[in-house]
Design an enzyme around this catalytic site. Structure first.
Site, PDB file in Angstrom:
ATOM      1  N   ARG A 106      92.389  58.446  41.560  1.00 25.83           N
ATOM      2  CA  ARG A 106      91.400  57.990  42.529  1.00 25.83           C
ATOM      3  C   ARG A 106      91.213  56.484  42.389  1.00 25.83           C
ATOM      4  O   ARG A 106      90.970  55.966  41.303  1.00 25.83           O
ATOM      5  CB  ARG A 106      90.064  58.705  42.330  1.00 25.83           C
ATOM      6  CG  ARG A 106      90.108  60.183  42.620  1.00 25.83           C
ATOM      7  CD  ARG A 106      88.698  60.761  42.809  1.00 25.83           C
ATOM      8  NE  ARG A 106      87.812  60.464  41.702  1.00 25.83           N
ATOM      9  CZ  ARG A 106      87.704  61.195  40.601  1.00 25.83           C
ATOM     10  NH1 ARG A 106      88.447  62.283  40.449  1.00 25.83           N
ATOM     11  NH2 ARG A 106      86.859  60.863  39.650  1.00 25.83           N
ATOM     12  N   LYS A 247      87.500  65.808  47.493  1.00 25.14           N
ATOM     13  CA  LYS A 247      86.375  65.076  46.935  1.00 25.14           C
ATOM     14  C   LYS A 247      85.625  64.257  47.998  1.00 25.14           C
ATOM     15  O   LYS A 247      84.432  63.985  47.839  1.00 25.14           O
ATOM     16  CB  LYS A 247      86.856  64.181  45.784  1.00 25.14           C
ATOM     17  CG  LYS A 247      87.394  65.000  44.592  1.00 25.14           C
ATOM     18  CD  LYS A 247      86.344  65.914  44.023  1.00 25.14           C
ATOM     19  CE  LYS A 247      86.866  66.944  43.030  1.00 25.14           C
ATOM     20  NZ  LYS A 247      87.630  66.460  41.903  1.00 25.14           N
ATOM     21  N   CYS A 293      88.624  67.224  31.820  1.00 19.22           N
ATOM     22  CA  CYS A 293      87.887  67.657  30.628  1.00 19.22           C
ATOM     23  C   CYS A 293      87.941  69.165  30.407  1.00 19.22           C
ATOM     24  O   CYS A 293      87.071  69.733  29.754  1.00 19.22           O
ATOM     25  CB  CYS A 293      86.437  67.186  30.711  1.00 19.22           C
ATOM     26  SG  CYS A 293      86.235  65.398  30.556  1.00 19.22           S
ATOM     27  N   GLY A 294      88.935  69.834  30.978  1.00 19.25           N
ATOM     28  CA  GLY A 294      89.153  71.234  30.629  1.00 19.25           C
ATOM     29  C   GLY A 294      88.630  72.276  31.589  1.00 19.25           C
ATOM     30  O   GLY A 294      88.594  73.466  31.246  1.00 19.25           O
ATOM     31  N   ASP A 309      87.544  73.951  40.260  1.00 22.14           N
ATOM     32  CA  ASP A 309      87.110  72.573  40.475  1.00 22.14           C
ATOM     33  C   ASP A 309      85.766  72.420  41.177  1.00 22.14           C
ATOM     34  O   ASP A 309      84.950  71.619  40.767  1.00 22.14           O
ATOM     35  CB  ASP A 309      88.179  71.820  41.275  1.00 22.14           C
ATOM     36  CG  ASP A 309      87.981  70.307  41.252  1.00 22.14           C
ATOM     37  OD1 ASP A 309      87.529  69.786  40.216  1.00 22.14           O
ATOM     38  OD2 ASP A 309      88.281  69.659  42.260  1.00 22.14           O
ATOM     39  N   ALA A 408      99.541  63.638  36.388  1.00 23.35           N
ATOM     40  CA  ALA A 408     100.515  64.431  37.148  1.00 23.35           C
ATOM     41  C   ALA A 408      99.917  65.803  37.476  1.00 23.35           C
ATOM     42  O   ALA A 408      99.174  66.376  36.681  1.00 23.35           O
ATOM     43  CB  ALA A 408     101.803  64.579  36.356  1.00 23.35           C
ATOM     44  N   ARG A 441      83.489  65.211  27.222  1.00 20.47           N
ATOM     45  CA  ARG A 441      84.375  64.954  26.078  1.00 20.47           C
ATOM     46  C   ARG A 441      83.533  64.290  24.998  1.00 20.47           C
ATOM     47  O   ARG A 441      83.332  63.076  25.008  1.00 20.47           O
ATOM     48  CB  ARG A 441      85.547  64.055  26.479  1.00 20.47           C
ATOM     49  CG  ARG A 441      86.669  64.778  27.175  1.00 20.47           C
ATOM     50  CD  ARG A 441      87.805  63.836  27.526  1.00 20.47           C
ATOM     51  NE  ARG A 441      88.932  64.569  28.070  1.00 20.47           N
ATOM     52  CZ  ARG A 441      90.011  64.922  27.375  1.00 20.47           C
ATOM     53  NH1 ARG A 441      90.115  64.591  26.118  1.00 20.47           N
ATOM     54  NH2 ARG A 441      90.987  65.603  27.948  1.00 20.47           N
TER      55      ARG A 441
END
Length: 654
Positions: A106, A247, A293-294, A309, A408, A441
């Site tokens: 972004r 987004k 962040c997982g 998401d 990626a 994190r």
């Protein structure tokens, strides 16, 4: 207060189309008979005039209307290969797309909200005044599609008929963008008019990648017109900057929830997943985490995966909090995706059967994709986002070029994932949410699980995330405060968003309040009396943390009270770890769940100081911080700066 349809409609001002007659005349001039017939089946006047103005502004040579039919999907995929935006790979239905080398995430420094003179935005957001945006869009997007085909698609951000779903149009010159849209969103061409009428809004997304001339790279911009629910993206290729149903439109949904659906709806940067518990019950989770962040890994740990998401959340008529995934597919980061940690996703990526669009990975001489952390032998050479790649290649600054970009991606339909619960995902009633989680994190402070004592403390957990910057954002680095995982996508003042959160989770309309918890997978040995940056846990531990929350939400286990919330008891976790065939020593539990008081108080001070610089932040937040600080200081006075779990239990029992 955000006011819709305030100020000039930039798209209409540039395009100059004001009536349906003018729109239909333009369609007849620009479309062949087949695509003209497709457009005639759309009757919503506002949508048609927006489409006509996009055509008038961009001046394409031809039009392709995507109805979502299998024939149209196949045509778009083939167009993308013919155009060169994608290339076929060795595995059937797999393609590779490379974004511009300098646009691998972004472009936060080139992304802005279009605002009116008196309109406030988040202090963490960039904005551009309406008249300036008008001039820039007019200059850069007028005629940008000359020599190209303009593709038009009709989609829904969520299941048809769901309370949180929003209809959106994708108008783009990029075949890759439309191909991605076909995998990520529900095409509702045949239901579009009815959905716009039901919801009352139509979202318009206008994009062109321009040319590959490097001179155009500095001109790339992403603008979001909050008042007119319209996005403009120019000279961009990365999906996060071009497929603005994601987004870009999420930002509009946040605005609508904050200002027009207060106390009844939320729009969140959250996964949705279900986890089967004792007796065959399924408990549904919604969980927030910043990009990278997982979230995807956590979502797929569930037995009933729904989304990785985004989440549209509301309170139904029975007082149950429910959620749907606006998306239909996955646009997931592939770095460190491997068979050990992500077996279901790897099956889709390495075995024939799923259609996959890869982006910015390494392609070997056999047309097979590779990426950092895939657990396989890495080729010594190949093609990646920088062109020819070889082991040891460096950039202009002498920095090693990795085989694949850290951001990626792979794009695929969620229906390809074995644990995807399509029936629940497509149910317009939504999934009943029993657990809300927040994570970032955090290498040195919070334990793996902390459950809020009440909704106010839960909101404070969500407002107090600290995160490491990730490759999802170009030009951002370091560890930083990120209030809310949703922060990059909150257009208005954070105080307005936070007020909406307190109102929602304290609403008397909710008959069964979800538990709210903080999750942290990133504690290191170095932060807990050892050395180095090695994590105290590993990916598969996520199943245990979610498993304990599932039990706690259903009253099957109790917990230890602390000033910052409830933490699990050792024996309950030990049993769950045994279920994943892993030992869980008491020593590790003690390291993970001891409270490092000074670190936590510093974290509270950091958040409090930052929020006090903003206007109108709800006083409830500071009350939570003060209550936590007071309790922590009392513990420190008695036990010192590091408080063990045994001491926490002792303190509660006194």
């Amino acid at each position: 207060m955000l006011e819709l349809k305030k100020g000039i409609n930039i798209l209409a001002e540039i395009g100059g189309i004001t009536t349906l007659d003018e729109a239909h005349a333009l369609f007849a001039k620009k479309c062949d008979q087949e695509n003209l017939a497709k457009l005639k089946k759309i009757t919503n006047g506002e949508a048609l005039i927006q489409i006509a103005n996009a055509i008038a502004m961009m001046q394409p040579d031809s039009i392709f209307v995507n109805t979502g039919s299998e024939a149209d999907k196949l045509t778009i995929r083939q167009m993308s290969i013919t155009k060169g935006e994608e290339q076929p790979l060795a595995m059937k239905d797999h393609t590779i797309h490379f974004d511009y080398e300098k646009e691998q995430g972004r472009v936060v420094d080139k992304t802005a909200y279009i605002t009116n003179e008196d309109e406030e935005t988040s202090v963490m957001a960039r904005k551009i005044l309406r008249n300036e945006a008008y001039e820039y869009v007019k200059t850069e997007m007028s005629g940008i599609a000359k020599g190209k085909c303009l593709l038009i698609g009709f989609f829904s951000r969520g299941p048809i008929g769901a309370k949180g779903s929003l209809p959106a149009m994708e108008i783009t010159t990029s075949t890759y963008v439309m191909h991605s849209a076909n995998l990520l969103y529900r095409n509702v061409y045949h239901h579009f008019d009815a959905e716009v009428e039901r919801v009352g809004y139509v979202i318009t997304n206008v994009h062109s990648e321009g040319t590959s001339d490097p001179a155009n790279f500095p001109k790339m911009r992403v603008f979001m017109d909050r008042s007119w629910l319209t996005t403009f993206s120019m000279h961009c290729t990365y999906a996060g900057n071009t497929l603005l149903m994601k987004k870009g439109n999420h930002r509009f949904a946040v605005d609508l929830a904050t200002y027009y659906q207060k106390e009844s709806q939320l729009s969140e940067h959250m996964f949705i997943t279900g986890l089967k518990g004792p007796g065959g019950r399924t408990t549904y989770f919604a969980g927030a985490a910043p990009s990278g962040c997982g979230k995807t890994t956590t979502a797929m740990v569930g037995t009933d995966f729904i989304g990785d998401d985004l989440a549209q959340i509301w309170i139904d008529d029975d007082g149950i909090v429910r959620a749907v995934n606006p998306e239909f597919g996955i646009f997931g980061i592939v770095e460190d995706v491997n068979r050990e940690g992500d077996p279901l996703l790897m099956k889709c990526l390495r075995e024939e059967g799923a259609e996959v669009i890869w982006s910015n990975v390494l392609i070997d001489e056999n047309r097979v994709p590779h990426w950092v952390g895939h657990g396989e032998e890495m080729p010594k050479k190949g093609i990646n986002y920088t062109g020819e790649w070889w082991e040891g290649k460096t950039d202009e600054n002498g920095k090693p070029v990795p085989p694949s970009n850290p951001n990626a991606r792979c794009t695929l339909l969620s229906t390809n994932i074995e644990n995807y619960n399509e029936k629940m995902a497509e149910d317009p009633k939504g999934a009943p949410i029993r657990v809300i989680t927040y994570s970032g994190r955090d290498s040195d402070t919070m334990p793996p699980i902390v459950v809020a004592k009440n909704p106010d403390q839960g909101v404070a957990i969500g407002a107090s995330i600290l995160s490491a910057a990730t490759a999802t954002e170009v030009g951002v680095s370091g560890v930083r405060r990120q209030p809310w995982a949703n922060e990059p996508f909150i257009p208005g003042p954070l105080a307005d968003y936070m007020d909406a959160q307190f109102l929602f989770f304290n609403s008397p309309k909710i008959k069964e309040k979800p538990i709210m918890a903080g999750l942290n997978y990133f504690l290191t040995y170095g932060a807990r009396g050892g050395e180095g940056k090695k994590l105290l846990g590993e990916k598969r531990d996520v199943k245990v943390w979610l498993g304990w929350l599932e039990l706690y939400a259903n009253g099957d286990v109790d917990a230890i009270e602390t000033p910052i919330g409830f933490i699990p008891k050792y024996n309950d976790l030990k049993t769950l770890f045994a279920g994943i065939d892993k030992a869980y020593p008491q020593e590790l539990y003690n390291k993970q769940f001891a409270l490092y008081i000074d670190n936590i108080i510093r974290r509270i001070d950091l958040q409090e100081e930052a929020y006090k610089k903003e206007q109108n932040v709800p006083e409830k937040l500071f009350e939570v911080y003060e209550e936590e600080r007071s309790g922590l200081e009392a513990l420190k006075a008695k036990y010192g700066s590091i408080v063990s779990v045994e001491e926490l239990i002792e303190a509660v029992n006194q």
